[in-house]
Design a protein around this motif. Structure first.
Motif, short mmCIF file in Angstrom:
data_model
loop_
_atom_site.label_atom_id
_atom_site.label_comp_id
_atom_site.label_asym_id
_atom_site.label_seq_id
_atom_site.Cartn_x
_atom_site.Cartn_y
_atom_site.Cartn_z
N SER A 78 -0.34 4.52 -9.03
CA SER A 78 -0.24 3.86 -7.72
C SER A 78 -1.38 2.86 -7.52
N MET A 79 -2.57 3.18 -8.03
CA MET A 79 -3.69 2.25 -7.90
C MET A 79 -3.51 1.04 -8.81
N GLU A 80 -2.92 1.23 -9.99
CA GLU A 80 -2.62 0.10 -10.87
C GLU A 80 -1.62 -0.84 -10.20
N TRP A 81 -0.61 -0.27 -9.58
CA TRP A 81 0.39 -1.07 -8.85
C TRP A 81 -0.29 -1.84 -7.72
N LEU A 82 -1.18 -1.17 -7.02
CA LEU A 82 -1.90 -1.81 -5.91
C LEU A 82 -2.68 -3.02 -6.41
N GLY A 83 -3.41 -2.85 -7.51
CA GLY A 83 -4.20 -3.95 -8.06
C GLY A 83 -3.36 -5.09 -8.59
N ALA A 84 -2.16 -4.77 -9.07
CA ALA A 84 -1.28 -5.80 -9.63
C ALA A 84 -0.61 -6.63 -8.54
N ASN A 85 -0.48 -6.08 -7.34
CA ASN A 85 0.28 -6.76 -6.29
C ASN A 85 -0.55 -7.25 -5.10
N PHE A 86 -1.77 -6.74 -4.98
CA PHE A 86 -2.61 -7.11 -3.84
C PHE A 86 -4.03 -7.35 -4.31
N SER A 87 -4.86 -7.81 -3.38
CA SER A 87 -6.26 -8.08 -3.70
C SER A 87 -7.16 -7.37 -2.70
N PRO A 88 -7.09 -6.03 -2.67
CA PRO A 88 -7.90 -5.31 -1.69
C PRO A 88 -9.39 -5.38 -2.01
N LYS A 89 -10.19 -5.69 -1.00
CA LYS A 89 -11.64 -5.72 -1.21
C LYS A 89 -12.17 -4.30 -1.43
N ILE A 90 -11.50 -3.34 -0.80
CA ILE A 90 -11.82 -1.92 -0.98
C ILE A 90 -10.58 -1.22 -1.51
N LYS A 91 -10.69 -0.58 -2.67
CA LYS A 91 -9.56 0.13 -3.26
C LYS A 91 -9.50 1.53 -2.63
N ALA A 92 -8.45 1.78 -1.88
CA ALA A 92 -8.36 3.03 -1.12
C ALA A 92 -7.12 3.82 -1.49
N PHE A 93 -7.29 5.15 -1.53
CA PHE A 93 -6.19 6.06 -1.84
C PHE A 93 -6.17 7.19 -0.82
N ALA A 94 -5.02 7.42 -0.21
CA ALA A 94 -4.85 8.53 0.73
C ALA A 94 -3.95 9.58 0.09
N PHE A 95 -4.48 10.79 -0.08
CA PHE A 95 -3.67 11.86 -0.67
C PHE A 95 -2.46 12.16 0.22
N PRO A 96 -1.27 12.27 -0.38
CA PRO A 96 -0.09 12.61 0.42
C PRO A 96 -0.16 14.05 0.92
N PHE A 97 0.31 14.26 2.11
CA PHE A 97 0.26 15.57 2.78
C PHE A 97 -1.19 15.98 3.05
N THR A 98 -1.91 16.36 2.01
CA THR A 98 -3.26 16.87 2.16
C THR A 98 -3.97 16.81 0.82
N ASP A 99 -5.29 16.93 0.83
CA ASP A 99 -6.03 16.99 -0.42
C ASP A 99 -6.25 18.44 -0.87
N PHE A 100 -5.62 19.38 -0.19
CA PHE A 100 -5.67 20.77 -0.63
C PHE A 100 -5.05 20.88 -2.03
N GLY A 101 -5.72 21.59 -2.90
CA GLY A 101 -5.22 21.74 -4.26
C GLY A 101 -5.69 20.69 -5.24
N VAL A 102 -6.48 19.72 -4.74
CA VAL A 102 -7.04 18.70 -5.62
C VAL A 102 -8.37 19.23 -6.16
N SER A 103 -8.47 19.35 -7.47
CA SER A 103 -9.63 20.00 -8.07
C SER A 103 -10.83 19.05 -8.17
N PRO A 104 -12.04 19.60 -8.30
CA PRO A 104 -13.23 18.77 -8.54
C PRO A 104 -13.08 17.87 -9.77
N PHE A 105 -12.32 18.34 -10.77
CA PHE A 105 -12.08 17.54 -11.97
C PHE A 105 -11.42 16.21 -11.62
N VAL A 106 -10.46 16.25 -10.69
CA VAL A 106 -9.76 15.03 -10.30
C VAL A 106 -10.70 14.09 -9.57
N PHE A 107 -11.51 14.62 -8.67
CA PHE A 107 -12.49 13.77 -7.97
C PHE A 107 -13.49 13.18 -8.96
#
Length: 306
Positions: free
Chosen positions: A212-241
């Motif tokens: 999704s971030m690659e798609w964002l970079g290919a189609n837009f020019s955001p000064k800040i690259k931002a990602f919002a976890f869908p539903f919640t960030d529950f279950g996202v491990s420290p490894f992913v961060f």
């Protein structure tokens, strides 16, 4: 109960404290008509949305995503965001934001842009509405793992998703998103196709973020690259961060735990504004701030994901 307890206090009293996080309210859509997606969250009217904005602007300073990222003094500031990339963001919400001079970020799922597909919870909502019109009570809340069963159910009752998408156009187009960026708004990623992250292994979670971030970079020019976890960030491990930071996938990431103190660097928690049971944004915010202050007393005010 918490809403009643918050009434005697002013908003300034409840939001006091150096460790109170920056306010990050978010919505999905605004509509004055019945909408099938109301099975997923409360759909606010344009009147209520305007009232929310007027309240926020009376007590808080609106900031851009760049300002949020800068680490400036964020006391009494807010940054507004909207999830899922629904058409009403362009038709209804953006004109109101421009009228009032409020910056915002729109988090979208590439799989649904240009109405190529429909989010699984929205498929369930459309089916719920279909059954309701037939006089059949249903409460489908299927997960990402149930996509095939939802598609089979739609086929069984004669619902064609591609026909629905062409007729209803629930999502924004790529051109509309580009226009929002030209108007000064920020476009962010919300995963590829909105899965419940707690159902995915670490590799799949990272794939959703990377793609999704690659798609964002290919189609837009955001000064800040931002990602919002869908539903919640529950279950996202420290490894992913760790991988997000190591690979520099995003400048900022977001969860949905409300007003919570966050230990992760460059990660913030947003506040859902479509909760049932609150007549005004004032009531919701006062209850949320009181809850934060009470949890802080017992050291339970820090966001937890696992």
């Amino acid at each position: 109960m918490i809403s009643l307890a918050a009434r005697p206090f002013s908003l300034a009293q409840l939001s006091a404290g150096d460790d109170v996080p920056v306010l990050l309210p978010f919505y999905h859509l605004v509509s004055d008509h019945d909408h099938p997606f109301q099975y997923n969250y409360r759909v606010l009217s344009t009147k209520r949305f305007r009232e929310d904005l007027d309240f926020l602007l009376a007590y808080f300073e609106p900031i851009t995503l760049e300002e949020l990222h800068s680490g400036m003094n964020l006391k009494n500031c807010f940054h507004l965001s909207f999830d899922d990339g629904l058409r009403q963001c362009f038709d209804v919400i953006a004109p109101i934001l421009k009228e009032k001079g409020v910056p915002a970020t729109f988090f979208v799922n590439p799989a649904f842009v240009d109405n190529h597909d429909l989010f699984h919870r929205y498929k369930a909502a459309v089916l719920n509405q279909f059954f309701a019109k037939k006089g059949v009570m249903s409460d489908l809340q299927n997960t990402y793992a149930d996509l095939m069963s939802l598609d089979q159910m739609a086929e069984d009752v004669g619902l064609d998703w591609q026909e629905y998408l062409q007729k209803e156009n629930p999502y924004m187009t790529l051109e509309q998103l580009s226009q929002l960026e030209r108007d000064g708004f920020t476009i962010g990623a919300h995963s590829w196709d909105h899965p419940e992250f707690w159902l995915l292994d670490e590799a799949s979670q990272l794939d959703e973020i990377r793609e999704s971030m690659e798609w964002l970079g290919a189609n837009f020019s955001p000064k800040i690259k931002a990602f919002a976890f869908p539903f919640t960030d529950f279950g996202v491990s420290p490894f992913v961060f760790d991988a997000i930071r190591r690979e520099r996938l995003c400048d900022l990431t977001f969860g949905t735990a409300g007003i919570k103190f966050e230990k992760e660097t460059r990660h913030h928690q947003r506040l859902p504004m479509e909760r049932a049971g609150y007549k005004t944004a004032r009531d919701l915010l006062k209850a949320e701030y009181l809850s934060y202050q009470l949890k802080r007393l017992v050291d339970q005010h820090v966001a937890k994901r696992e």
